[in-house]
Enzyme design. Structure first.
Site, PDB file in Angstrom:
ATOM      1  N   SER A   1      49.280 -15.904  38.425  1.00 44.98           N
ATOM      2  CA  SER A   1      49.676 -14.354  38.947  1.00 44.98           C
ATOM      3  C   SER A   1      51.115 -14.491  39.681  1.00 44.98           C
ATOM      4  O   SER A   1      51.808 -13.680  39.540  1.00 44.98           O
ATOM      5  CB  SER A   1      48.685 -13.615  39.513  1.00 44.98           C
ATOM      6  OG  SER A   1      47.705 -12.635  39.049  1.00 44.98           O
TER       7      SER A   1
ATOM      8  N   ASN B   1      43.640 -18.521  35.277  1.00 42.26           N
ATOM      9  CA  ASN B   1      43.288 -19.617  36.081  1.00 42.26           C
ATOM     10  C   ASN B   1      42.048 -20.235  35.787  1.00 42.26           C
ATOM     11  O   ASN B   1      41.136 -20.401  36.809  1.00 42.26           O
ATOM     12  CB  ASN B   1      43.341 -19.048  37.496  1.00 42.26           C
ATOM     13  CG  ASN B   1      44.675 -18.301  38.006  1.00 42.26           C
ATOM     14  OD1 ASN B   1      45.585 -18.695  37.371  1.00 42.26           O
ATOM     15  ND2 ASN B   1      44.625 -17.221  38.718  1.00 42.26           N
TER      16      ASN B   1
ATOM     17  N   ASP C   1      50.009  -3.826  37.738  1.00 41.78           N
ATOM     18  CA  ASP C   1      49.157  -4.572  38.793  1.00 41.78           C
ATOM     19  C   ASP C   1      48.291  -3.463  39.768  1.00 41.78           C
ATOM     20  O   ASP C   1      47.996  -2.534  39.347  1.00 41.78           O
ATOM     21  CB  ASP C   1      50.011  -5.378  39.741  1.00 41.78           C
ATOM     22  CG  ASP C   1      49.435  -6.742  40.035  1.00 41.78           C
ATOM     23  OD1 ASP C   1      48.552  -6.756  40.958  1.00 41.78           O
ATOM     24  OD2 ASP C   1      49.909  -7.550  39.566  1.00 41.78           O
TER      25      ASP C   1
ATOM     26  N   HIS D   1      47.929  -7.871  45.838  1.00 44.54           N
ATOM     27  CA  HIS D   1      48.152  -8.557  44.589  1.00 44.54           C
ATOM     28  C   HIS D   1      49.521  -7.892  44.173  1.00 44.54           C
ATOM     29  O   HIS D   1      50.376  -8.795  43.786  1.00 44.54           O
ATOM     30  CB  HIS D   1      46.996  -8.419  43.655  1.00 44.54           C
ATOM     31  CG  HIS D   1      47.386  -9.446  42.628  1.00 44.54           C
ATOM     32  ND1 HIS D   1      47.717  -9.073  41.382  1.00 44.54           N
ATOM     33  CD2 HIS D   1      46.812 -10.771  42.304  1.00 44.54           C
ATOM     34  CE1 HIS D   1      47.779 -10.160  40.460  1.00 44.54           C
ATOM     35  NE2 HIS D   1      47.067 -11.189  41.185  1.00 44.54           N
TER      36      HIS D   1
END
Length: 612
Positions: A343, A279, A134, A188
């Site tokens: 996520s 998404n 990430d 994130h």
């Protein structure tokens, strides 16, 4: 929540919306998102990386996936690319595209997935390593710091304390300084890590598996974007460290060959890989990559009412659903916020996978199966929920009281038996001893065992009873009345009331009466090379064997932990001489010996053991 946090979250939404992540809204981009500076990636056969490296104007990175092949990223002229595309040693030529963090808006899912029940029962993921591929992980967060292990960052994704120049405006987390190269400059990765494994220390939030070791694998930059080769390198590095689980809350619309190579590489090393579905909703058959790869568990997003999130991608690749709407988790520095996106759903499953591994299930496909078998059907379609919404407690049979009826607690344990055929021994002109092993005996006290046998190439029309066994272990039976100099086939069988099983067919040849077939095979060479690390015991065995009778049958290498076999490799051989190599590896075992065994067609065997 400070105003700058709200602004930053909106920036991240915009970045994800046009990125490879398949974000809320458009969920677009792929290799076409790469700029000229990202160059190309050339995938080649094993040992051929010098070919593209010498043709490149500039080499960025070399990747070695073992027998799968190699890859080189860099800048190439059009003339060089044309020549490489026509070279038979080149497997693919692709633009070095980028992936981005999946879109996020605002978390909670520990209760609804019964992760808290599992934690209360002592199932906390202790001893398991989880890699978060990430934007990094906050190196000093109050609810994560105690769980952090070694991290890694791709050069182009390394932490920046002053993030600027993002394609869609805005920046990262605005941290004052980077404490590590893998520190989180975006929010994130820290949010994802907190959902998977925030510590149970009375501060902040609680993660699904609060005692795992977290590893930041920073493949996305402060804008939430990462190149194909950086992501592949992160997967490769994590697999080489022996990490048990990789969480990939990132993705794109188009596949990448080099990332696929890396996924194969990690799968071959037993890594359980979890990916966010994307998404792009509302949509159908729109699961992003790498989540849609067959080696990755694709996770869709649901809300606190077990309804499908409006933004969640769906499709036949979805295997599980998990909470991904308004999920609360950690962000830098010692802060918390609510984000939404697949996520956020994926790390629930990554933490659950770690919990299952810590509970004793280590095979990657078995972990996958247990998570799916334990999932709750919440009434969505298969393409929306896969096997169902994640249930952590059910996956590890944790005890606990909640509002659901625990009907499974009263069900009888499944009854099953598994048997294996071992080599025949004491083979003479008219008799032999057949050998087998009960490898699993579940839910019952005993099983009837025996053998079926017959002339090679014909039906196994004869049988012999080997009695009843009450535990896992070996058994045997003697047979006679055989013809001399004849090849026979046989297999072990086992039966209980509810199940039966038979082992693979093996063969032996009786002595023809002239003295042949009596000599034992010989081990001519037995060399062991060790390449272990704290998570994996790895040994390579180079061997050479011979048999005076010219009747070699099998060669087996085994890793032993206090006398118990933890990994083995068997090669079928023939003739009077054979040589080869076996690669052995076992996870978190204390291998102290390696054994080599050669067996001939008459069942004669020779073994040697080396301490390691």
């Amino acid at each position: 929540m400070p105003a700058n946090n709200i602004t930053r979250r909106r920036v991240l939404q915009t970045v994800g919306g046009a990125g490879v992540a398949g974000a809320v809204g458009t969920g677009t981009a792929s290799g076409d998102d790469s700029g000229p500076s990202d160059g190309y990636i050339i995938g080649v056969d094993p040992g051929k990386s010098d070919l593209p490296a010498q043709a490149a104007d500039q080499v960025f990175r070399r990747l070695d996936f073992g027998e799968i092949g190699e890859a080189v990223s860099g800048r190439f002229s059009e003339q060089a690319l044309d020549a490489l595309r026509s070279n038979p040693n080149v497997r693919y030529v692709e633009r070095n595209g980028r992936m981005h963090a999946h879109d996020q808006t605002t978390p909670y899912g520990i209760d609804i997935t019964d992760a808290d029940v599992a934690i209360d029962d002592g199932d906390t993921g202790e001893g398991v390593s989880v890699a978060i591929l990430d934007t990094g992980i906050d190196a000093q967060h109050e609810t994560l710091e105690s769980n952090l292990g070694e991290g890694w960052a791709a050069t182009d994704a390394a932490c920046e304390s002053d993030c600027s120049g993002c394609r869609f405006g805005g920046g990262g987390s605005d941290i004052d300084e980077c404490l590590e190269e893998w520190d989180d400059d975006n929010d994130h990765g820290t949010h994802v890590a907190g959902t998977a494994a925030a510590a149970d220390n009375g501060t902040g939030v609680l993660g699904v598996a609060p005692e795992v070791t977290l590893h930041a694998v920073k493949v996305l930059d402060c804008c939430g974007s990462g190149s194909f080769d950086d992501i592949a390198a992160g997967i490769e590095w994590s697999a080489d460290q022996g990490h048990d689980v990789q969480n990939m809350s990132l993705g794109g619309d188009s596949d990448s060959d080099v990332v696929t190579d890396a996924l194969r590489y990690a799968a071959d090393r037993g890594v359980v890989m979890i990916g966010s579905a994307g998404n792009s909703g509302e949509c159908t058959d729109c699961v992003g990559f790498p989540a849609r790869d067959e080696r990755v568990v694709a996770v869709s997003a649901t809300d606190e009412n077990d309804e499908l999130a409006s933004f969640s991608s769906t499709g036949p690749e979805v295997e599980l659903a998990a909470p991904g709407v308004d999920t609360l988790s950690s962000i830098p520095r010692d802060d918390y916020d609510e984000f939404s996106g697949t996520s956020m759903s994926a790390p629930h499953v990554a933490g659950a996978a770690a919990t299952v591994i810590a509970d004793g299930t280590e095979d990657r496909e078995a972990v996958r199966a247990e998570l799916k078998d334990a999932a709750d059907d919440i009434g969505l379609s298969d393409e929306e929920q896969g096997a169902g919404r994640l249930n952590v407690a059910a996956a590890v049979d944790a005890d606990g009281d909640d509002d659901d009826d625990d009907e499974d607690d009263d069900e009888e344990e499944d009854e099953s038996v598994t048997v294996a055929t071992e080599a025949a021994t004491d083979v003479e002109e008219t008799s032999a001893t057949l050998n087998g092993e009960v490898t699993e005996l579940d839910g019952v006290d005993e099983a009837d065992v025996g053998f079926e046998y017959g002339n090679s190439g014909e039906e196994l029309s004869s049988d012999v009873d080997a009695g009843t066994v009450s535990s896992e272990g070996t058994f045997d039976a003697d047979i006679d009345g055989l013809d001399g100099g004849t090849e026979y086939e046989f297999r072990a069988v086992a039966e209980i009331d509810a199940d039966s099983d038979s082992g693979e067919i093996r063969s032996f040849t009786t002595d023809d009466g002239d003295g042949t077939g009596d000599s034992d095979p010989v081990i001519e060479q037995f060399d062991v090379t060790e390449d272990s690390n704290p998570n994996w015991s790895r040994h390579t065995v180079d061997w050479e064997v011979s048999d005076e009778d010219g009747a070699l049958d099998t060669v087996t290498s085994e890793q032993l932990d206090a006398g118990s076999v933890v990994d083995s490799v068997t090669s079928d051989v023939s003739g009077g001489n054979a040589d080869g190599r076996h690669d052995l590896e076992s996870r978190r075992s204390s291998v102290d010996e390696v054994r080599l065994t050669v067996v001939d067609e008459a069942g004669n065997e020779t073994s040697e053991t080396e301490s390691v």
